[in-house]
Structures are given as C-alpha cells and as structure tokens.
Design an enzyme around this catalytic site. Structure first.
Site, mmCIF file in Angstrom:
data_model
loop_
_atom_site.group_PDB
_atom_site.id
_atom_site.type_symbol
_atom_site.label_atom_id
_atom_site.label_comp_id
_atom_site.label_asym_id
_atom_site.label_seq_id
_atom_site.Cartn_x
_atom_site.Cartn_y
_atom_site.Cartn_z
ATOM 1 N N TYR A 55 0.567 5.575 12.293
ATOM 2 C CA TYR A 55 0.945 3.810 12.576
ATOM 3 C C TYR A 55 2.391 3.330 13.235
ATOM 4 C CZ TYR A 55 -3.211 1.815 8.967
ATOM 5 O OH TYR A 55 -3.930 2.025 8.329
ATOM 6 N N HIS A 73 3.232 -9.367 0.577
ATOM 7 C CA HIS A 73 2.437 -8.501 2.031
ATOM 8 C C HIS A 73 3.878 -7.921 2.999
ATOM 9 C CE1 HIS A 73 1.073 -7.671 6.184
ATOM 10 N NE2 HIS A 73 0.396 -6.855 5.427
ATOM 11 N N ARG A 87 1.150 -1.534 0.230
ATOM 12 C CA ARG A 87 0.149 -0.134 -0.020
ATOM 13 C C ARG A 87 0.906 1.198 0.243
ATOM 14 N NH1 ARG A 87 -5.016 -1.731 1.446
ATOM 15 N NH2 ARG A 87 -4.929 -3.705 3.259
ATOM 16 N N ARG A 137 -3.094 -5.931 18.914
ATOM 17 C CA ARG A 137 -3.898 -4.709 19.112
ATOM 18 C C ARG A 137 -5.379 -4.954 18.831
ATOM 19 N NH1 ARG A 137 -5.770 -2.605 14.126
ATOM 20 N NH2 ARG A 137 -4.345 -3.364 13.119
#
Length: 724
Positions: free
Chosen positions: A508, A475, A415, A604
C-alpha cells in the site's frame, strides 16, 4: 472554524438530515449553508456511488487485460478483481437489498431507489464477469501455457497424471469430503458464504429415482493442485480441486449413477450490525455477531454457464435467491485462487522485486543517534512502500518499547498483521512496566476476529485495551510516545494514512508524519483522552478530527480558496484520496470550480463528482492511478492558503460522520515540498492513468502512441529503492 490558531472539531450533535445511504448527517456549518444557498447547483450533479465502485473494479480488470503487464501480474489483478467483487456484494449489495426488502425509500444521491440500483449493478456486473471470463480463457490461459504454466481440466491430463492425482485424492481429499443428500429425511443443507460447492444429481440404478446431493469443496486444501511431483518451476501444471472431486464422484456415491454435476457458489450478507447501546461488552457482542455472519441471507449465486435449467431452479428455490442475483461465469469460478500462482518462483513473469529504502533521516550513518534525537531536530515525512516501514515506524515503536526513559505509549490499531511486530513491541513495553494504551478497533471489517485475538493478548500482558467510542469506528492511525528527558516531558508522535501493518506497508502507498512538535503532541494527548475517557474536546491545534471536524475544516478551506480567486489572488485545490462521495465536499468543489478555482483530484476508487461539465465543473480534473502498489494516501493541498494536510479519512459519509479520523497539517517547507512533488508526479500530463470525462466515463490516458511515464516507477527511482 479558527480561534487563536486552534482548529474546531465541530463536535455538535448530529442533525436530522440523511446521507444518500440513509444514515444521519450533521447539519452543515453556517458558512457552508450560506454558500450553498447562493449557488443553484443542478439536481443531477452526482454520479452513483455503487456504479462508480464497479467502474473502479473495471479499471482493476483493465490492468489484467493489459498485455504489456507480466503474465503473473495479470493473474494477480484478476484475483484482486474477484476478491474486490466478493466484498462489494457482501457489504454494499447486501445493504441495498436490506433497504429494498424493508421498504426503505431512501434514494441515492443521484436519485435512484435501492431496486433501481440493484438492477443496474446486476447488469453491469454481468458484463464485467463476462469480460473476466474472456480474458482468462482466451488470453491468460494461453499465455501462461506458453510460459510453461498450465491450468488444466481432468480430461486434459494424461493417464499417468490422472493415476497420480487419483492417489492424491484418495489420501488427501476424500477423507475430508462429506456428501450431503437431500430427501425427506435430509433437508437442503446450509451453504456457507463464499464456499465452493458441487451440485450433484445421482440416480438409483434399480428404480431410476433421481436425487440431489451437495458436496462442499474443502477450503483447507489448496484450490489449485500441483500435478507434477518434482515441483520444477519451469513447468508447472495445476488442476482445480473441484475438477479432481468431480472426476471421483463415483467414490462418494458408490452404487449410484452420477448423472450430472455443476459448480456453484453463494455470497451472503457479511455486514455486521452490533447494537452497541444494548450490549455492555463490545468484545462479546462482536464475537456473537461474527458467529452469525456465516448465516447471513444470500445476495449472489454464481454458477457455471453449463448448469442446467432444472438444477438452477432447484438452487434458486432452496437458497431463496432471486434470479436477478444469479451471475453466470465463463471459465474459472472464483478466480481469487490465482493468488496461488504468485508463489511460483518465476521472476521473469512478474514485476521486478524491490527492497524499500531506509529514509535518509534513519540511514546507516545516523544509527548512532537515537530516533528521538533525530525527531528533536526535524520532522520526518515517510512515504511507504518506497520508504521502509520496518526501519521507520516499526523501529519507532520498538525503540520506544525498549527505551527506559519512555514512560508511556498510546496507539490506535485498526488492522495489523498476523505476526505483528508492532503489537509485540507494545506487549514488551507493558511487561517492562511502561504505561501502554492500545485502542483496538473491533469493528475493522473482515479483521474482527484477528483484532479480538490481539485485544485479548494485549490485555493479558498488561496493556490497557480500549475499544473506542460507542457508535463510531476508530479509523485514525496515531501513536504517541511520552518520554522523560531530564526535567522535561517530551512527546513524540506518528500520524499516518495507513495501518500499522508491516505486510500491507509493502503493497500500500501511504504517508506518515513523525514529529516531536509540541502542538501535535498536545493534540494527540487530547485525542487519546477523548478516546479512552469521557473528555469532550472541541479544539485542536494542528489536526482536524472527525466526526464533523474534517468535513467542516475541508469545506472551510475550499471556501477560502474561492475567496482568493474572487479577489484575484492565486488559488487552487489539489487532492489525492481513495474515494470522493460526500455531497457537501463535492458541492464545495463545484462552487470552487464555478468561481474559477482550478481543482485537480487523484482518486483511486469511488468518485461521485462529475468532472469537466460545462457550467458546473469546468475547472475540475479527476484522474485515477492503479499500479503494483495500492494508492492509499490522502493528501490535500490548498494553494492560495499554502496549506498541506495528510490523514486517514476519505471524503465519504462513513469517514466524516461515523468514524474517528485525523488529518494533520504539514508545515515544514522541506516536507511540504515532498508532498507537492508527489502530487506533481501523479498529476503529470504524461502519467499513466484513467481520466474521468464529462459523460462520467473513465478514459485511459495518455492515448496509445503518446509518451507515458509510470508514477510509481518514478517514485521508486527517486527514493532509491532497490529494484532487481
């Protein structure tokens, strides 16, 4: 398995077993199978994955409920809660419904059928949405109003405000509206996913015949319309766009009597299914599947509490929605629009802004030395957003693109942002004649269209663009720079836990390793050869690679800690990650707990492990931290072996079986001390968090009245980030 210091990836073929989500998983390595057989673990040892996710979103909502938070921060977390829930329905609930409808009998790890899971999700979600409506109407709206920010309905505006907004409607909204009637000549219109709509009943004044019509609320007009025209920041009044349209329905249906109108919203299955084996061109296959996404079957119907029964029956029938998939909303339907309030210049109603610090290795005094010279001297561990992304990772790629001695740049892109300096640097490097390889993951969920556009732009500039391996998402977050230094070729690497996205790098929390270590350079060279060619590499030096390699590597290290405990040596496992779902990993942690190994986990989001259960997980503590930054890094510390790992993978089936992921071992004592400090802070008894109890419930900690510290505020202070 280890062999002469090298780490096996375990890239054997997938076995016949299945995960709880119905996907095939690899057979366990022999060591794991033997250990599992020697321990009788109870069948009910897992929490439900989907309900655990809803628990996570409940913690997000709890931040919105926290009156100690600035009011615009509370509004932002309401918007996050709503957008999280949208994605959950579009993907997870959609997958469960597909299994239910196709008759698949695959049960979840905790033994529930898809039908049973959907029933529990529906009940739990309705409770959460009711909580959200209460907080919005009874707390957020009054507190906003007390601070000069009003979100009103049409009948709460004065005559002057109504007159001004009528002009706005006529000029800016009315031209883009398209009322769609339903009668024998006009079938029920297609309702696109996540669109906001008005269901309208109109009556003919001559014969009294009632007819249904749908008006779509346009998504290219601001959802919250500013009422004032002077735009003063001290006083800001907003009207929802649907209220403005509803107040002027007579303009859309002249000569008819509008007898009722209601707001509704449909969520559709948005999970893409690309037949990679069949499609020769993955890019074209993705474009075709994206076009189909908006036509997915409905999985949720949101309505206001004022909707009449006959209108609901009509929508259920025409949309083919089950009544259990109806969510009744009190207050604002789709509160993700509250993100708009964050644009208000009211700093006193937000958390103090901060400016990330430049890492000391690249501070002003070091600018005369190139980033490559710095990395030849030492590895650098980056901790975003406390350490600036732009002056470290971004600078690393930009520096490589401009350096005439750099021969090649290879990078994975999962991304990135709309105006990406990383992508622009790769384009500049290719145009300068460097060999540039970009592995663009077209299947990055909800970023597919953006990644297709980037792939085309990169290809047009001369970058070698590849799309990864068939059947696997890429990823991992890796970059490799190859540089000519005299008669030597040296490789410089970045491996991170987060995306190459400068925007999310400010929101983030992530870690990244910059290194010129030859072993890591060799590992990334081998990995890129696997990703871009036909290489089948089985062993690496300082990284673990999934599929299979990370699961095997983690379980092997857990088993080693069990052995340390068995012989009376120091042992312990500390993990920080986003999600913990994989049954083999969880079972290994249970065995570690039973062997007396202390296990402390910061998760999380989803956690399927049961913590603190007598005889099963007495020695396991699980906690969750939510704050202004999204805790996104994955850190693993194996105390007995004194090993520290960071990487891109969560302990989930998709990461370990269906993705290319990397974990890298951090060996420099100065850097491992930094990782331990992060874990120490997150696991401090006085750190504000939620703790998972033996019943599977999350409890706020510390308790009210006890001393409390904020993990993220403490890290901002330690890193010297400027907070104003």
């Amino acid at each position: 398995m280890r062999d002469n210091g090298r780490v096996s990836t375990g890239t054997s073929d997938l076995g016949p077993e299945q995960n709880s989500d119905g996907t095939r998983i690899p057979a366990a390595p022999p060591a794991v199978t033997r250990a599992a057989a020697s321990t009788d673990l109870p069948e009910d040892r897992y929490l439900n994955r989907e309900l655990s996710w809803l628990d996570f979103n409940a913690r997000v909502l709890a931040v919105a409920e926290d009156r100690s938070q600035p009011v615009l921060e509370r509004a932002r977390f309401m918007a996050i809660f709503a957008s999280n829930l949208d994605e959950f329905y579009m993907v997870r609930v959609a997958g469960l419904k597909r299994r239910e409808q196709t008759g698949l009998s695959v049960r979840s790890a905790d033994g529930l059928t898809p039908h049973e899971q959907l029933a529990r999700i529906s009940a739990r979600n309705q409770d959460l949405v009711q909580r959200l409506g209460h907080v919005y109407l009874d707390e957020l709206v009054p507190v906003l109003a007390a601070n000069g920010i009003r979100v009103l309905h049409w009948d709460q505006l004065d005559a002057f405000e109504q007159e001004r907004l009528t002009s706005y409607f006529q000029d800016h909204v009315f031209p883009v509206l398209t009322p769609l009637a339903v009668d024998p000549a006009h079938p029920f219109p297609y309702i696109s996913g996540l669109s906001l709509n008005l269901a309208v009943t109109v009556a003919d004044p001559d014969d009294g015949v009632r007819r249904f019509a749908r008006v779509k609320v346009p998504d290219n007009v601001a959802r919250l319309i500013r009422v004032e025209d002077d735009r003063a920041e001290e006083q800001a009044t907003f009207l929802p766009l649907e209220d403005l349209i509803a107040a002027h329905l007579d303009k859309l249906f002249p000569g008819m009597d509008v007898t009722e109108h209601h707001i509704f919203r449909v969520t559709r299955n948005a999970d893409l299914e690309v037949e990679e084996d069949r499609d020769e061109d993955l890019l074209q296959a993705m474009e075709r599947e994206l076009a189909r996404r908006r036509f997915g079957p409905p999985v949720r119907l949101e309505i206001t509490e004022t909707m009449t029964e006959h209108m609901l029956e009509l929508l259920l029938r025409e949309l083919e929605v089950d009544r259990r998939d109806v969510v009744e909303v009190k207050g604002l339907l789709d509160p993700s629009c509250l993100f708009q309030l964050d644009k208000l210049q009211r700093p006193e109603l937000k958390l103090p802004p901060f400016v990330p610090a430049t890492h000391p290795a690249f501070a002003e005094g070091q600018l005369s030395q190139s980033i490559f010279a710095t990395l030849r001297e030492e590895d650098v561990l980056l901790h975003h957003p406390y350490d600036s992304f732009s002056t470290t990772v971004q600078r690393f790629i930009e520096h490589a693109a401009a350096d005439p001695r750099v021969l090649a740049i290879k990078q994975t892109l999962y991304r990135t942002s709309g105006d990406s300096p990383i992508v622009n640097a790769l384009i500049d490097a290719a145009e300068a004649g460097k060999q540039v390889v970009a592995l663009v993951e077209l299947k990055a969920r909800f970023d597919e269209q953006a990644n297709i556009q980037w792939a085309r732009a990169l290809e047009q500039s001369g970058v070698h663009v590849v799309y990864g391996l068939v059947g696997l998402k890429t990823h991992c977050k890796t970059a490799l720079v190859v540089r000519q230094e005299g008669s030597t070729i040296r490789r410089y690497c970045h491996l991170g836990t987060g995306n190459y996205n400068p925007k999310t790098a400010r929101m983030y929390e992530d870690l990244g390793l910059l290194t010129a270590d030859p072993d890591v350079g060799s590992d990334l060279t081998d990995l890129f050869n696997v990703l871009t060619g036909y290489a089948r590499h089985g062993e690496y030096r300082r990284i673990l690679v999934s599929p299979q390699g990370i699961r095997n590597g983690i379980v092997e290290r857990v088993e080693a800690e069990i052995e340390h405990a068995r012989v009376g040596e120091p042992s312990g496992i500390r993990m920080k990650l986003n999600s913990l779902v994989d049954e083999q990993i969880i079972d290994a942690l249970y065995r570690a707990s039973q062997a007396g190994v202390p296990v402390r986990i910061v998760v999380r989001g989803i956690c399927a492990l049961k913590a603190g259960v007598a005889g099963l997980s007495d020695n396991i503590e699980v906690r969750s931290i939510l704050g202004r930054f999204l805790e996104h890094s994955r850190v693993f510390h194996f105390v007995g072996a004194d090993e520290h790992w960071v990487g891109s993978a969560d302990m989930m089936h998709r990461n370990l079986d269906r993705r290319i992921e990397t974990q890298v071992r951090v060996t420099d004592p100065k850097l491992t001390a930094q990782l331990e400090a992060i874990l120490d802070s997150a696991l401090d008894p006085f750190t504000r968090c939620w703790v998972l109890n033996a019943k599977g419930d999350w409890e706020a900690s510390p308790r009210e009245g006890e001393r409390v510290r904020d993990h993220q505020v403490e890290l901002l202070r330690r890193h010297g980030a400027k907070v104003s």
